[in-house]
Scaffold this motif. Structure first.
Motif, short mmCIF file in Angstrom:
data_model
loop_
_atom_site.label_atom_id
_atom_site.label_comp_id
_atom_site.label_asym_id
_atom_site.label_seq_id
_atom_site.Cartn_x
_atom_site.Cartn_y
_atom_site.Cartn_z
N THR A 148 105.46 23.43 19.10
CA THR A 148 106.78 23.87 19.56
C THR A 148 107.65 24.28 18.39
O THR A 148 108.28 25.34 18.40
N TYR A 149 107.72 23.42 17.38
CA TYR A 149 108.57 23.69 16.22
C TYR A 149 108.19 25.03 15.57
O TYR A 149 109.05 25.88 15.32
N ASN A 150 106.91 25.21 15.32
CA ASN A 150 106.46 26.42 14.64
C ASN A 150 106.61 27.66 15.52
O ASN A 150 106.93 28.75 15.02
N PHE A 151 106.41 27.48 16.82
CA PHE A 151 106.57 28.60 17.75
C PHE A 151 108.02 29.07 17.77
O PHE A 151 108.31 30.27 17.64
N VAL A 152 108.95 28.12 17.91
CA VAL A 152 110.38 28.48 17.93
C VAL A 152 110.81 29.05 16.59
O VAL A 152 111.59 30.01 16.53
N ASN A 153 110.33 28.46 15.53
CA ASN A 153 110.69 28.94 14.18
C ASN A 153 110.31 30.39 13.99
O ASN A 153 111.03 31.17 13.34
N ALA A 154 109.19 30.81 14.59
CA ALA A 154 108.72 32.18 14.43
C ALA A 154 109.43 33.16 15.36
O ALA A 154 109.38 34.37 15.15
N LEU A 155 110.08 32.65 16.41
CA LEU A 155 110.76 33.52 17.37
C LEU A 155 112.08 34.04 16.80
O LEU A 155 112.78 33.32 16.10
N ASP A 156 112.44 35.25 17.19
CA ASP A 156 113.72 35.83 16.79
C ASP A 156 114.78 35.41 17.80
O ASP A 156 115.28 36.21 18.59
N VAL A 157 115.11 34.10 17.78
CA VAL A 157 116.12 33.55 18.68
C VAL A 157 117.31 33.06 17.86
O VAL A 157 117.23 32.93 16.64
N SER A 158 118.42 32.74 18.56
CA SER A 158 119.69 32.51 17.87
C SER A 158 120.13 31.06 17.80
O SER A 158 120.83 30.67 16.87
N TYR A 159 119.79 30.26 18.79
CA TYR A 159 120.19 28.86 18.79
C TYR A 159 119.35 28.10 19.81
O TYR A 159 118.72 28.70 20.68
N LEU A 160 119.35 26.77 19.69
CA LEU A 160 118.61 25.91 20.60
C LEU A 160 119.55 24.91 21.26
O LEU A 160 120.51 24.44 20.64
N HIS A 161 119.28 24.58 22.52
CA HIS A 161 119.82 23.39 23.15
C HIS A 161 118.65 22.41 23.23
O HIS A 161 117.68 22.66 23.94
N VAL A 162 118.74 21.32 22.48
CA VAL A 162 117.63 20.38 22.37
C VAL A 162 117.92 19.15 23.22
O VAL A 162 118.96 18.51 23.08
#
Length: 450
Positions: free
Chosen positions: A325-339
């Motif tokens: 999950t961490y690596n997948f999100v890190n590679a995505l061109d997204v702007s922020y997370l709600h964790v």
């Protein structure tokens, strides 16, 4: 019965949908003569609209009731909403609560108001959730620059961690005609931005249940609604609050990219970047579909803001799956997370699953993703420096400054100037302040370039 000398105060927990419903309930009280107060004021009636997603809901509810009674020990206390539907008996035992209303009764709260004195035992009025088979429209006005407009309620999905279908029932929607009518009412109040809310708004289109059975009629789609709303006069912006990746169709993305009113901002729940965990959660997509959605959005709207929901510590989530999950999100061109840290919920499948992740480990994973979110947001903001964008500033004066959001959801600040509150204002993005907000400068007669 008129209540012209009575006062009421509201406290809302949870999502934008809850805020829209609280605001609607408040208008019903005001129509009967109640004067609305803030929750910090002494009032005759306190209404607490609860959330089923909130952790430690019982403890939080007790604390809020206690705070209300400290202002007025004789106040009538009503607890409504999702948690009230799920745990009515638990709430009824909280000292000072007078009435507990579930999913079908919360909009009828005025029928249960009794100001003749505190109740010895709290009344409970809730239903089997299958009876929540009708739609009640709602929207917020007067609470802030933006209005939250409810277009859909309930959910037909069966995610193994989620209690919302148990608290709100099956998916059902408003009609397009009524949504448009409410949007026009909101516009007439002077609000410039509307956020579309619901439990699963991409599933918009189901009408009422037919003849009391479980068959429903799909009358229209969310895309149909978006197209109709794009022509509403008096509104500067529409935002889509949150939409499932499997329901965020290419046609919606393409339309928003050319839209007059819909902003380049999507919030798309992911929950996990591991396909194995997504399967255990009973999510209706795989990570490959999610990345396709992000790539499609960015190809058409390079400066689009994309928010992501993620749950950490789901039962059975190994360190390797978390890092997926961490690596997948890190590679995505997204702007922020709600964790969100996974927490056990009664009457869900996940609560009995093996592989419970220790609380300390859940918190560690949450912290890692929150740090990643801060980095993602900083990088997104950095890319906006020097750009000419449109902002709608809030009315609140915070230590001499005013704050607002650009159409692509960049938070900016200026020295307070009442003349441009709630007025679409063209600005150029500057540098960061010490709190991570962006400074900006007002431009005159400058076209917006986003």
């Amino acid at each position: 019965m008129p209540f012209s000398d009575k006062t009421v105060a509201f406290h809302t927990l949870g999502c934008k949908l809850n805020f829209s419903e609280t605001s609607t309930i408040a208008r019903l009280f005001q129509e009967k003569g109640f004067t609305k107060k803030t929750f910090n004021d002494a009032a005759d009636v306190y209404v607490i609209n609860t959330c089923s997603v909130t952790e430690n809901a019982d403890k939080e509810c007790k604390s809020i009731v206690k705070a209300a009674l400290a202002k007025n020990p004789e106040a009538f206390i009503a607890v409504v909403g999702c948690y009230a539907q799920l745990k009515p008996e638990e709430i009824s035992k909280i000292e000072g609560v007078d009435v507990v209303l579930g999913a079908t009764e919360k909009f009828k709260l005025l029928n249960y108001i009794n100001l003749s004195g505190k109740q010895i035992h709290a009344q409970i009025h809730n239903c089997e959730i299958s009876e929540a088979d009708f739609f009640v429209d709602a929207y917020s006005v007067g609470d802030r620059t933006r209005s939250f407009l409810k277009v859909q309620d309930g959910c037909d999905y069966s995610c193994t961690f989620c209690t919302i279908p148990l608290a709100r029932g099956k998916s059902r929607s408003d009609t397009i005609e009524n949504v448009i009518s409410n949007a026009k009412k909101i516009a007439s109040s002077g609000v410039k931005e509307i956020v579309l809310t619901g439990v699963n708004i991409g599933d918009f289109g189901y009408g009422q249940f037919i003849d009391g059975d479980n068959k429903k009629r799909k009358e229209f789609t969310f895309f149909d609604l978006v197209k109709e709303l794009d022509d509403v006069e008096g509104i500067e912006r529409f935002r889509i609050s949150s939409i499932e990746p499997n329901l965020l169709k290419d046609e919606i993305i393409e339309f928003v990219s050319k839209s007059k009113l819909f902003t380049p901002h999507f919030h798309v729940p992911l929950q996990s970047g591991s396909n194995a965990i997504l399967k255990k959660m009973k999510r209706r997509y795989v990570r490959e579909l999610y990345s396709e959605r992000v790539e499609r959005i960015k190809s058409l709207m390079p400066d689009c803001c994309i928010g992501v929901d993620v749950i950490v510590g789901f039962p059975g989530e190994t360190e390797e799956e978390f890092l997926e999950t961490y690596n997948f999100v890190n590679a995505l061109d997204v702007s922020y997370l709600h964790v969100f840290t996974y927490s056990e919920r009664d009457n869900t499948e996940a609560v009995s699953m093996e592989g419970v992740v220790p609380i300390a480990e859940r918190k560690r994973r949450n912290k890692m993703l929150r740090i990643l979110s801060a980095k993602k947001l900083r990088a997104f903001y950095e890319k906006q420096k020097g750009k000419n964008l449109s902002v709608i500033f809030e009315h609140e004066n915070k230590n001499g400054f005013m704050y607002g959001f650009t159409q692509n959801y960049v938070k900016v600040k200026l020295p307070f100037d009442l003349s441009i509150c709630n007025v679409p204002t063209q600005i150029v993005i500057g540098d960061f302040d010490e709190e991570g907000n962006m400074n900006c400068q007002v431009l005159q007669d400058t076209p917006v370039l986003l």
